[in-house]
Design a protein around this motif. Structure first.
Motif, PDB file in Angstrom:
ATOM      1  N   LEU A   1      -6.880   4.046  -9.108  1.00 56.30           N
ATOM      2  CA  LEU A   1      -7.753   2.977  -9.467  1.00 56.30           C
ATOM      3  C   LEU A   1      -8.987   2.851  -8.585  1.00 56.30           C
ATOM      4  CD1 LEU A   1      -7.737   0.089 -10.898  1.00 56.30           C
ATOM      5  CD2 LEU A   1      -6.712  -0.961  -9.064  1.00 56.30           C
ATOM      6  N   ASN A   2      -9.104   3.361  -7.536  1.00 53.35           N
ATOM      7  CA  ASN A   2     -10.547   3.111  -6.710  1.00 53.35           C
ATOM      8  C   ASN A   2     -11.230   4.585  -7.066  1.00 53.35           C
ATOM      9  OD1 ASN A   2     -10.547   0.996  -4.272  1.00 53.35           O
ATOM     10  ND2 ASN A   2      -8.173   1.849  -4.282  1.00 53.35           N
ATOM     11  N   LEU A   3     -10.622   5.321  -7.448  1.00 61.41           N
ATOM     12  CA  LEU A   3     -11.665   6.686  -8.031  1.00 61.41           C
ATOM     13  C   LEU A   3     -11.863   6.395  -9.319  1.00 61.41           C
ATOM     14  CD1 LEU A   3     -12.439   9.528  -7.307  1.00 61.41           C
ATOM     15  CD2 LEU A   3     -10.039  10.446  -8.259  1.00 61.41           C
TER      16      LEU A   3
ATOM     17  N   ILE B   1       0.887  -1.091   0.129  1.00 63.47           N
ATOM     18  CA  ILE B   1      -0.128   0.098   0.174  1.00 63.47           C
ATOM     19  C   ILE B   1       0.880   1.238   0.131  1.00 63.47           C
ATOM     20  CG2 ILE B   1      -1.485   1.276   1.385  1.00 63.47           C
ATOM     21  CD1 ILE B   1      -2.714  -1.468   2.334  1.00 63.47           C
ATOM     22  N   GLU B   2       1.949   1.329   0.816  1.00 64.20           N
ATOM     23  CA  GLU B   2       2.797   2.354   0.968  1.00 64.20           C
ATOM     24  C   GLU B   2       3.493   2.490  -0.539  1.00 64.20           C
ATOM     25  OE1 GLU B   2       3.917   5.657   2.769  1.00 64.20           O
ATOM     26  OE2 GLU B   2       2.559   4.223   3.575  1.00 64.20           O
ATOM     27  N   GLU B   3       4.269   1.591  -0.869  1.00 65.43           N
ATOM     28  CA  GLU B   3       4.851   1.797  -2.324  1.00 65.43           C
ATOM     29  C   GLU B   3       4.108   2.169  -3.556  1.00 65.43           C
ATOM     30  OE1 GLU B   3       6.964  -1.987  -2.850  1.00 65.43           O
ATOM     31  OE2 GLU B   3       8.444  -1.272  -1.249  1.00 65.43           O
ATOM     32  N   ASN B   4       2.723   1.670  -3.497  1.00 66.15           N
ATOM     33  CA  ASN B   4       1.834   1.931  -4.697  1.00 66.15           C
ATOM     34  C   ASN B   4       0.752   2.561  -4.189  1.00 66.15           C
ATOM     35  OD1 ASN B   4       3.349   0.355  -6.800  1.00 66.15           O
ATOM     36  ND2 ASN B   4       3.022  -1.055  -5.159  1.00 66.15           N
ATOM     37  N   LYS B   5       0.963   3.846  -3.391  1.00 64.90           N
ATOM     38  CA  LYS B   5      -0.415   4.412  -2.785  1.00 64.90           C
ATOM     39  C   LYS B   5      -1.171   5.151  -3.773  1.00 64.90           C
ATOM     40  CE  LYS B   5      -1.498   7.813   0.743  1.00 64.90           C
ATOM     41  NZ  LYS B   5      -0.695   8.572   1.872  1.00 64.90           N
ATOM     42  N   THR B   6      -0.445   5.769  -4.547  1.00 62.63           N
ATOM     43  CA  THR B   6      -1.113   6.505  -5.744  1.00 62.63           C
ATOM     44  C   THR B   6      -1.711   5.809  -6.709  1.00 62.63           C
ATOM     45  OG1 THR B   6       0.585   8.360  -5.346  1.00 62.63           O
ATOM     46  CG2 THR B   6      -0.653   8.479  -7.486  1.00 62.63           C
TER      47      THR B   6
END
Length: 554
Positions: A529-531, A519-524
């Motif tokens: 993706l969720n948006l 999660i931390e490495e690919n947060k953006t």
């Protein structure tokens, strides 16, 4: 063309109406979850089907809760929804927040009333060192049926697990806990358990009072004199707790025939007897109860040893003097093991550790047709002390050498199931009056054997003159109550419950924690993706529908 234009919507409306009408006559629910979390066991459904009056459930877990307790609350709500759906309209529930009362006096009165009814609060501490808050949470419920009420503690735990794991474990136990309470309130006939009390001359009855009170909720308990009773007919199970008298041949025969004919039995026995020898320590010597041969025929051998375990409780000991006063400190006593390793059985599913005292060990031997399931083990870091031996109290002050505790896990309890073969085969002569009704083998049965007589005993508070809860460790920092009572109640349920409510304990919810590093490495990436993901999906779905319509009616 005009007909076709109105016919399709009309048929769609008629179909929806027809489906709703049919749904009123044919009730069904589908559980598509991998762990079947919305499915009730057959035994639970059977209890709900037989409800003939209203059951009302008050759950005192509501309000502003942290995510873990919110998850538990939703699990309780989902389970109660299933209960309500299968109860034929005879069950209803509501959630209550005891902390919502703004008047401190009324709130404290409610807290006191809930405690008197058997609910135990949990103090939840949240936040860091700079800003820390505390909240009293009541993870329990009260069930009412025909002017009868019982309490259910819905928070379970194990000392070796994290808070998240314990809350998940509690969610797994919700159905069993509520179904057991329902059975207690609604059952019309109780099974009969005989307590073979005359075999334990040195045992003060107050030491088993907490267990007896717990058993009497679901069973009728009778004190039985094995020496004077001609047989054990009329009982469904017998309970043998810490015997200190020899089993005569007649005693063995009565027990043997009771089990052979399908009676159930639980044995809590010491293979080694311990007696204090003043301030020096404890003297351990083998018992000679003359029941070893009977258990050996059934497939078990009790070893005359005391197990030392590095995973143990603490007791207060005098470690010297401070001036003219004794220096009493809590020291680990490796002869009081905390038993926290279990075999695969509904009896031990989701249990906290057990509090043992001078436990022995059990080994299996050949017994045709008998299935042997180990229930409880010590830790892997053990030594065995063969009796007779003196156990000095200064043992507690010695730092243990882990390289000497290499005995491995020792089995402390076993479940035996099958058709038992009589020990007295070819022993009774035809003219012996005891041979009347004698059977070499008859009905399937089950027995549980525990190599620790103290596992079933509660302590006594001499100051207040009241018995303490079974499994209560008054010397632990958090005054912990271990799972001794739950283990015994589960064992009795497994032996005697024809409905099989205990099978609800086989339910398992898998924890699926998020990968924090990912999660931390690919947060953006995950945020985008969720948006955008749902929007893209809707656009594609709408575009596909549009082109299909164009193709159909062009």
């Amino acid at each position: 063309m005009m007909k076709s234009k109105y016919l399709r919507p009309l048929l769609l409306v008629i179909g929806v109406v027809a489906l709703n009408v049919l749904a009123g006559f044919f009730y069904f629910r589908l559980d598509l979850t991998e762990d079947r979390r919305y499915s009730l066991s057959d035994a639970t459904r059977n209890i709900l089907d037989q409800l003939d009056d209203e059951v009302y459930v008050k759950v005192y877990l509501d309000g502003d809760l942290n995510p873990g307790f919110r998850h538990l609350r939703e699990s309780i709500r989902e389970t109660l929804e299933e209960f309500k759906a299968h109860s034929g309209g005879h069950l209803d529930y509501r959630f209550i927040d005891p902390s919502a009362e703004t008047d401190a006096k009324k709130r404290n009165a409610l807290y006191e009333a809930l405690t008197e009814k058997g609910l135990i609060p949990t103090n939840v501490v949240e936040g860091g060192q700079d800003s820390r808050s505390q909240k009293l949470v009541w993870p329990g419920a009260l069930l009412t049926f025909q002017n009868k009420e019982t309490s259910v503690q819905l928070l379970k735990g194990n000392i070796s697990q994290s808070a998240q794991e314990n809350l998940n474990l509690s969610a797994e136990n919700v159905e069993y806990s509520l179904a057991t309470a329902l059975r207690e309130l609604t059952q019309k006939e109780k099974k009969r358990i005989g307590l073979l009390s005359t075999l334990s001359k040195k045992l003060n009855p107050v030491r088993i009072s907490d267990l007896i009170v717990a058993l009497q909720k679901n069973y009728d308990i009778f004190q039985v004199n094995l020496q004077t009773s001609p047989n054990l007919d009329g009982l469904d199970a017998v309970l043998v707790i810490k015997p200190d008298q020899e089993f005569s041949e007649d005693d063995q025969l009565k027990l043997d025939q009771f089990i052979v004919h399908g009676g159930k039995a639980l044995f809590f026995m010491d293979a080694v007897q311990t007696d204090s020898v003043g301030r020096e320590g404890v003297y351990a010597q083998p018992t000679n109860l003359k029941i070893d041969e009977l258990l050996f025929r059934y497939g078990l051998r009790a070893n005359s040893v005391v197990v030392k375990d590095m995973l143990s409780a603490q007791i207060p000991l005098n470690v010297g003097t401070m001036g003219d006063k004794a220096n009493i400190q809590l020291m680990p006593w490796r002869f009081y093991p905390l038993l926290n390793s279990y075999g695969k059985s509904p009896i031990t599913r989701n249990l906290d550790a057990l509090y043992g005292r001078y436990v022995g060990s059990l080994d299996t031997v050949a017994a045709e047709g008998i299935r042997k399931t180990p229930l409880v083990f010590t830790s892997a870091y053990t030594q065995t002390l063969r009796a007779p031996a003196v156990i000095p109290y200064n043992e507690a002050g010695r730092k243990p050498d882990p390289t000497q505790y290499t005995g491995g896990p020792k089995a402390v309890a076993y479940l035996l199931e099958g058709k038992f073969s009589s020990l007295f085969r070819n022993r009774l002569l035809p003219d012996d009056p005891r041979s009347k009704g004698f059977a070499v083998q008859d009905k399937p049965s089950k027995i549980v054997v525990v190599a620790d007589g103290d596992l079933a005993l509660n302590d006594f508070d001499p100051k207040r003159q009241v018995p303490l809860p079974l499994g209560f460790d008054r010397f632990s920092p958090d005054r912990h109550i271990y799972a001794n009572k739950d283990f015994i109640l589960n064992a009795v349920d497994y032996l005697l419950d024809d409905n099989g409510v205990i099978t609800a304990l086989t339910k398992e919810f898998k924890l699926r924690p998020l990968d924090k590093v990912e999660i931390e490495e690919n947060k953006t990436v995950w945020q985008v993706l969720n948006l955008l993901g749902p929007l893209v999906f809707i656009v594609l779905l709408g575009g596909g529908w549009y082109f299909w319509r164009q193709k159909q009616f062009s």
